[in-house]
Design a protein around this motif. Sequence first.
Motif, PDB file in Angstrom:
ATOM      1  N   TYR A 156      32.329  -8.280  -9.662  1.00 30.26           N
ATOM      2  CA  TYR A 156      32.899  -7.040 -10.183  1.00 30.26           C
ATOM      3  C   TYR A 156      32.250  -5.792  -9.592  1.00 30.26           C
ATOM      4  N   GLY A 157      31.183  -5.950  -8.823  1.00 27.84           N
ATOM      5  CA  GLY A 157      30.469  -4.762  -8.371  1.00 27.84           C
ATOM      6  C   GLY A 157      29.844  -4.920  -7.004  1.00 27.84           C
ATOM      7  N   LEU A 158      29.449  -3.777  -6.440  1.00 24.05           N
ATOM      8  CA  LEU A 158      28.700  -3.722  -5.184  1.00 24.05           C
ATOM      9  C   LEU A 158      27.217  -3.626  -5.513  1.00 24.05           C
ATOM     10  N   PRO A 159      26.397  -4.525  -4.975  1.00 17.38           N
ATOM     11  CA  PRO A 159      24.968  -4.481  -5.290  1.00 17.38           C
ATOM     12  C   PRO A 159      24.225  -3.425  -4.482  1.00 17.38           C
ATOM     13  N   ARG A 160      23.272  -2.784  -5.125  1.00 19.83           N
ATOM     14  CA  ARG A 160      22.307  -1.958  -4.383  1.00 19.83           C
ATOM     15  C   ARG A 160      21.247  -2.921  -3.860  1.00 19.83           C
ATOM     16  N   VAL A 161      21.395  -3.313  -2.617  1.00 19.55           N
ATOM     17  CA  VAL A 161      20.638  -4.434  -2.063  1.00 19.55           C
ATOM     18  C   VAL A 161      19.152  -4.102  -1.941  1.00 19.55           C
ATOM     19  N   ARG A 162      18.350  -5.046  -2.329  1.00 21.45           N
ATOM     20  CA  ARG A 162      16.905  -5.008  -2.116  1.00 21.45           C
ATOM     21  C   ARG A 162      16.502  -6.355  -1.531  1.00 21.45           C
ATOM     22  N   PRO A 163      15.409  -6.432  -0.776  1.00 15.27           N
ATOM     23  CA  PRO A 163      14.974  -7.735  -0.263  1.00 15.27           C
ATOM     24  C   PRO A 163      14.777  -8.737  -1.396  1.00 15.27           C
ATOM     25  N   ILE A 164      15.118  -9.978  -1.142  1.00 13.66           N
ATOM     26  CA  ILE A 164      15.055 -11.005  -2.182  1.00 13.66           C
ATOM     27  C   ILE A 164      13.614 -11.355  -2.546  1.00 13.66           C
ATOM     28  N   ALA A 165      12.723 -11.374  -1.578  1.00 13.73           N
ATOM     29  CA  ALA A 165      11.324 -11.757  -1.845  1.00 13.73           C
ATOM     30  C   ALA A 165      10.414 -10.660  -1.310  1.00 13.73           C
ATOM     31  N   ARG A 166      10.187  -9.632  -2.095  1.00 18.36           N
ATOM     32  CA  ARG A 166       9.479  -8.445  -1.598  1.00 18.36           C
ATOM     33  C   ARG A 166       8.157  -8.152  -2.318  1.00 18.36           C
ATOM     34  N   ASP A 167       7.661  -9.113  -3.134  1.00 20.48           N
ATOM     35  CA  ASP A 167       6.376  -8.904  -3.795  1.00 20.48           C
ATOM     36  C   ASP A 167       5.247  -8.908  -2.764  1.00 20.48           C
ATOM     37  N   VAL A 168       4.371  -7.907  -2.845  1.00 18.07           N
ATOM     38  CA  VAL A 168       3.253  -7.819  -1.904  1.00 18.07           C
ATOM     39  C   VAL A 168       1.985  -7.387  -2.639  1.00 18.07           C
ATOM     40  N   TYR A 169       0.867  -7.529  -1.939  1.00 17.81           N
ATOM     41  CA  TYR A 169      -0.416  -6.997  -2.382  1.00 17.81           C
ATOM     42  C   TYR A 169      -0.856  -5.959  -1.355  1.00 17.81           C
ATOM     43  N   ILE A 170      -0.912  -4.720  -1.772  1.00 16.82           N
ATOM     44  CA  ILE A 170      -1.361  -3.624  -0.903  1.00 16.82           C
ATOM     45  C   ILE A 170      -2.857  -3.427  -1.155  1.00 16.82           C
ATOM     46  N   TYR A 171      -3.641  -3.329  -0.098  1.00 15.69           N
ATOM     47  CA  TYR A 171      -5.090  -3.299  -0.299  1.00 15.69           C
ATOM     48  C   TYR A 171      -5.770  -2.285   0.627  1.00 15.69           C
ATOM     49  N   ARG A 172      -7.010  -1.962   0.277  1.00 14.91           N
ATOM     50  CA  ARG A 172      -7.819  -1.044   1.076  1.00 14.91           C
ATOM     51  C   ARG A 172      -8.439  -1.807   2.252  1.00 14.91           C
ATOM     52  N   LYS A 173      -7.796  -1.693   3.393  1.00 13.69           N
ATOM     53  CA  LYS A 173      -8.283  -2.389   4.583  1.00 13.69           C
ATOM     54  C   LYS A 173      -9.644  -1.841   5.017  1.00 13.69           C
ATOM     55  N   ASP A 174      -9.852  -0.527   4.829  1.00 11.22           N
ATOM     56  CA  ASP A 174     -11.146   0.044   5.194  1.00 11.22           C
ATOM     57  C   ASP A 174     -12.263  -0.566   4.348  1.00 11.22           C
ATOM     58  N   TRP A 175     -12.009  -0.869   3.084  1.00 12.79           N
ATOM     59  CA  TRP A 175     -13.004  -1.531   2.254  1.00 12.79           C
ATOM     60  C   TRP A 175     -13.286  -2.942   2.778  1.00 12.79           C
ATOM     61  N   LEU A 176     -12.220  -3.665   3.106  1.00 13.35           N
ATOM     62  CA  LEU A 176     -12.393  -5.034   3.593  1.00 13.35           C
ATOM     63  C   LEU A 176     -13.194  -5.043   4.897  1.00 13.35           C
ATOM     64  N   ASP A 177     -12.919  -4.062   5.768  1.00 16.29           N
ATOM     65  CA  ASP A 177     -13.671  -3.947   7.020  1.00 16.29           C
ATOM     66  C   ASP A 177     -15.134  -3.636   6.741  1.00 16.29           C
ATOM     67  N   ASN A 178     -15.398  -2.749   5.777  1.00 19.15           N
ATOM     68  CA  ASN A 178     -16.781  -2.412   5.418  1.00 19.15           C
ATOM     69  C   ASN A 178     -17.565  -3.652   4.990  1.00 19.15           C
ATOM     70  N   LEU A 179     -16.855  -4.597   4.359  1.00 21.32           N
ATOM     71  CA  LEU A 179     -17.508  -5.805   3.852  1.00 21.32           C
ATOM     72  C   LEU A 179     -17.537  -6.932   4.878  1.00 21.32           C
ATOM     73  N   GLY A 180     -16.924  -6.704   6.044  1.00 19.39           N
ATOM     74  CA  GLY A 180     -16.905  -7.721   7.085  1.00 19.39           C
ATOM     75  C   GLY A 180     -16.057  -8.925   6.712  1.00 19.39           C
ATOM     76  N   MET A 181     -15.031  -8.717   5.883  1.00 19.08           N
ATOM     77  CA  MET A 181     -14.180  -9.817   5.427  1.00 19.08           C
ATOM     78  C   MET A 181     -12.803  -9.749   6.093  1.00 19.08           C
ATOM     79  N   LYS A 182     -12.096 -10.875   6.040  1.00 16.43           N
ATOM     80  CA  LYS A 182     -10.758 -10.947   6.614  1.00 16.43           C
ATOM     81  C   LYS A 182      -9.717 -11.011   5.491  1.00 16.43           C
ATOM     82  N   GLU A 183      -8.492 -10.669   5.837  1.00 12.06           N
ATOM     83  CA  GLU A 183      -7.389 -10.721   4.874  1.00 12.06           C
ATOM     84  C   GLU A 183      -7.267 -12.130   4.307  1.00 12.06           C
TER      85      GLU A 183
END
Length: 503
Positions: A156-183
């Motif tokens: 009955y309608g037109l969808p406002r499309v969004r990606p089906i699987a779009r959950d992510v974790y956004i993180y402070r890469k500069d912090w991870l680099d400071n700690l010498g760790m990898k993603e």
Amino acid sequence: MPEMKVRRKIGLSIVLMIVLATVLIGCSNKEEASGNQEGQAGSDSNGEVSIMMHFDGLEFPKKDNEVEKAIEEYTDTKLDISAAPGATVAEKLPAVVASGDMPDIIGSSWFREPYMVNAFRGDVFWEIGPYLDQFPNLSSIDPIIYENISIDGKIYGLPRVRPIARDVYIYRKDWLDNLGMKEPKTVDEFYDMLDAFTNKDPDQNGKDDTYGMTVEGQALINRFAPLFGAPNGWGEENGKFFHAATTKEYLDGLDFFKKLYDDKLITQDFAVIERSQWEEAFSTGKAGVWPDTSNAVVRMYNRIKETNPDVELGVFSLLEGPQGKRVPAGSGHNGIFVFPKSSVKTEKELLDLLGFFEKLQEEPMHTLFEWGIEGMHYELVDGKPVPIEGSDLHNEVILPYQLPLGIVPAEVNALKGELTPLETKELEIPKENEPFAIHNPAVNLISDTQSEKGSQLNTIIEDANTKYIMGEIDADEWKEQIKNWRSSGGDQIAEEYAKEYKK
């Protein structure tokens, strides 16, 4: 007969209003003209298109602004947009639908509410599925998304499309680099990252003033449960349905969340935190990880760099859990546009309106939605759009027009600009996630019990989860609350889903 009675279990006043509206418009709906896509879009001879939609920005742009005029010129229409915050639209929509006095187009995220389902079944809105193959852009949408928005197998309608699987974790890469760790790649490595962000001074300011991840409400529990092997909301086996919370794997995911809480690696007031506080904890450098959706990555980066120009962000999604890589799938849309028969009286008028949305998906309009007005929001450099510094694309284009009016995502057909690595990642992650997406088999099914009692039943599970995480009840007491949910209506929902699924 019993099944018909179940379907009609909605508020008596709403039933009467919708039945009255249906009777009043019924005769005019039977008149149809031969369909073609020529002429002006809209129900009126002057090409005016009236639209009711939600808008969650601060203030909708004034009429006849440059963006709206560009849309009108390209689509050969005159727009009459009624835009209001989502909560306001949700409150007004039942009365609008019941009255029969509706605009040409309604944008609704509440199309599975009982009054809307009753209106669909009462022939108040056009069924548009049979016409979609006439429109290349509209028919190019993933069939799964159309299936997810269907009512009784009809579109009955037109969808406002969004990606089906779009959950992510956004993180402070500069912090991870400071700690010498990898993603992180696994659940254990994810825990180690949050522990380091909490206990190892990742911002190197010599203070104990950071923690792992900012968390809001129940949303993250719904991520962890599939990660540990639970269904995404509901599971189905041999035609029978069961809720994720009735599985051992759901409790495993809840235990992981509880460990993060007990070790003080996440927001301690997660149960009551507001969205603004949840975002602020990350944007101001208190928390190192912010779980959201892929389209938020660049927006958050631009927000932080205004006060911290040296910030570096990273983003990931898939983690290796006990049962491999799994990510919950969404419905693939953010509501739909529907076309009332009381205002769109003929097949030709419907085709004109579908043609309006088809034109909105073409390159000039996608470029407008993605980049704005040339000379105002961007300039062309070697044939590629480059943003003009200081222009307000977000409030003048994206919030009022791209997000509420867009069908196919604007980046699909827009002119391509130079993308930063973060912008590229934002687009790539949902595609990478798709093979690992866990779908909810009940997403397009209708349960009267869910419609009537779903909110209070969900509260039983949510309250039990919160109390368990905070140590107020133990695992046995949590399981008793899940039994309470089942006997209070949960099992009835499962049975109703099974009947709908069988159809």
